[in-house]
Write an enzyme that holds these catalytic residues in place. Sequence first.
Site, PDB file in Angstrom:
ATOM      1  N   CYS A   1      -2.026   4.972  -4.984  1.00  0.00           N
ATOM      2  CA  CYS A   1      -2.867   3.993  -4.070  1.00  0.00           C
ATOM      3  C   CYS A   1      -2.916   2.824  -4.914  1.00  0.00           C
ATOM      4  O   CYS A   1      -3.274   2.934  -6.348  1.00  0.00           O
ATOM      5  CB  CYS A   1      -4.262   4.836  -3.975  1.00  0.00           C
ATOM      6  SG  CYS A   1      -5.541   3.519  -3.410  1.00  0.00           S
TER       7      CYS A   1
ATOM      8  N   THR B   1       0.746  -0.986   0.044  1.00  0.00           N
ATOM      9  CA  THR B   1       0.007   0.192  -0.247  1.00  0.00           C
ATOM     10  C   THR B   1       1.008   1.188  -0.116  1.00  0.00           C
ATOM     11  O   THR B   1       2.058   1.282   0.647  1.00  0.00           O
ATOM     12  CB  THR B   1      -0.878   0.008   1.113  1.00  0.00           C
ATOM     13  OG1 THR B   1      -1.473   1.223   1.212  1.00  0.00           O
ATOM     14  CG2 THR B   1      -0.048  -0.341   2.633  1.00  0.00           C
TER      15      THR B   1
END
Length: 241
Positions: A196, A83
């Site tokens: 993202c 992430t």
Amino acid sequence: MQTIGLIGGMSWHSTEAYYRRINEQVAARRGGHASAPIVLQSLDFEQVRDCQLREDWTGAGELLAEAARRCEDGGADLVAICTNLMHKVFPAVEAAVSVPAVHIADAVAAVAQRSGWTKLGLLGASWVMEESWYRDRLRTHHIEAVIPGPSDRAEIDRVIFEEITQGRFLDPSRERYVATMQDLADWGADAVALACTEIGLLVAPDQSPLPTIDSATAHADLLVELALAPAGVAQAEPASG
């Protein structure tokens, strides 16, 4: 091949993409039945999200650092956080293990450098776009980042946490992202960093007005490159400058 440690579950949708990409690349490069040795620590995103909302970055760092230690204890020769946002606590993770920790922004920068791009539009969670730590990491590779305006940043962040990290990929949100990418192009961005790891699941490359760097793909590819290096020589992509 060395063993890759993945700290995932944030969200599991992009962790699944990491697992698939890593194994596809290993199979393509090694042939036959080859696949990647992986140690996966898939966290409960609810716990991590609670830390984010309370801005308890110390607690979040402890959660991810412990996951990194479990990866190393399980035989990982290098570790990665699946992430972008949680690289805010990358120093805690890096300090928790004796094996290399591979930063996602270094992987994004490597793709940009190979393509000759020096100015990237940056789309991600609000902390990624608005705080300096991610842009500073790109800057060590001589890459400038440009971010959307305030209303677009708010909507980009809302879609991330209310939709795509929950597996909801909606056409109106896709259209808003594409319009924001066009603004970044108008402001001189050479390409867009999808900072993202779920954005690439929402906006396909052929839907973007600019070339895109899918951070999850770039990160997975760098992990494969390092894992396939001779034993003992894998290391995180060094910052330059």
